[in-house]
Design an enzyme around this catalytic site. Structure first.
Site: not given
Ligand code: ATR
Length: 279
Positions: A69, A73, A109, A133, A136-137, A223, A244
């Site tokens: 995690t 990853k 995943d 978004g 990574g997810a 989730y 989720g």
């Molecule tokens: P994960 O592995 O869980 O996907 P991550 O790679 O950090 O985590 O990605 C987080 C996602 O949430 C990204 O798409 C991020 O948008 P940015 O690419 O613009 O950073 C989005 N995200 C996080 N906080 C946000 C916010 N306040 N408003 C809009 N998007 C947000």
């Protein structure tokens, strides 16, 4: 969990930093008990700079396999003898097997995401997806949508440039400007929130769900809480919603199969036990 640990007991675990919040021990130890497997599943709190030491050490000490995690990853990729094609395309590994004396990486995943959708929304139409978004997810979700046969995958991300990085996962990705009332919602069969919006302590994801067709399914990979404000709004509109937690359970199902050759059941009882562990 095997309550009588002996010299023969096998072990597996989850590598993370931090890792104390992980629900994976509750899931895998439940299945060990159910299937009578003499094994334990434990957390391995591992600093990012120690990962390259931890992987060969676990291989040498007879570990069956690990989940990974945050923040490991992506970091783990160069430390593995082999990486399966799906994990390679996603650019992230969440499961490692130490079978046959070598560390092999997988990504379960994408499997987990889609299996959960099929389970919870079997009538979902597979033409147009709308993903929020691009982190990574999102990479795993986009891989799953591509594989499931979606024709177009609209992706809306706060940082528009990051959407481009998803083209290596699927050529069906179409960028959408950050706008809660995006017109692409009018044609979406499935909406998926992969951003952290809606998570506890985060603001909710505001989307004009009223624009969606009535058959649309709204899924969240968050989730915590189990029902995000987005899910609640979708439910009030009479739309099918998918939470989720199922993705977490099904990614674990596939990892368990990789390690033990058994596809364990994701039962209502397991779901309840995991919710108890989460509380
Ligand atoms: P994960 O592995 O869980 O996907 P991550 O790679 O950090 O985590 O990605 C987080 C996602 O949430 C990204 O798409 C991020 O948008 P940015 O690419 O613009 O950073 C989005 N995200 C996080 N906080 C946000 C916010 N306040 N408003 C809009 N998007 C947000």
């Amino acid at each position: 969990m095997n309550s009588e640990v002996s010299g023969k007991t096998k072990f597996a675990g989850v590598i993370g930093w931090p890792v104390s919040h992980s629900l994976s021990p509750a899931i895998h130890n439940y299945w060990f008990e159910q299937y009578g497997i003499d094994a334990v599943y434990v957390p391995f709190p591992t600093r990012p700079e120690a990962l390259s030491t931890a992987i060969p050490a676990l291989l040498e000490t007879g570990c069956i396999g690990t989940n990974l995690t945050l923040p490991h990853k992506e970091l783990v990729l160069p430390m593995l003898a082999d990486v399966d094609p799906i994990a390679r395309a996603i650019g992230a590994v969440n499961t490692v097997s130490f079978a046959d004396g070598a560390a092999k990486g997988y990504n379960t995943d994408a499997y987990g995401f889609w299996k959960n959708i099929e389970e919870r929304a079997p009538k979902v139409q597979k033409k147009i997806a709308f993903v929020v978004g691009a982190g990574g997810a999102a990479r795993a979700v986009v891989a799953a949508l591509d594989q499931a046969g979606f024709e177009a995958i609209f992706v809306m991300n706060r940082t528009r440039d990051k959407v481009n990085s998803l083209y290596s996962v699927s050529r069906k990705v179409r960028p959408v400007e950050w706008f809660p009332a995006a017109e692409e919602l009018e044609v979406a069969d499935l909406v998926v929130n992969t951003s952290s919006l809606g998570m506890v302590t985060q603001p909710p994801l505001e989307l004009a769900l009223g624009k969606l067709p009535p058959h649309a399914v709204v899924a969240d990979i968050v989730y915590t809480p189990l029902e995000t404000p987005l899910q609640a709004a979708a439910r009030r509109l009479g739309l099918t919603t998918v939470d989720g937690l199922g993705m977490l359970l099904y990614q674990a199902q596939k990892a368990f199969e990789i390690w033990f050759g058994i596809l364990p059941e994701v039962s209502a009882d397991l779901r309840m036990k995991v919710l108890e562990a989460k509380a």
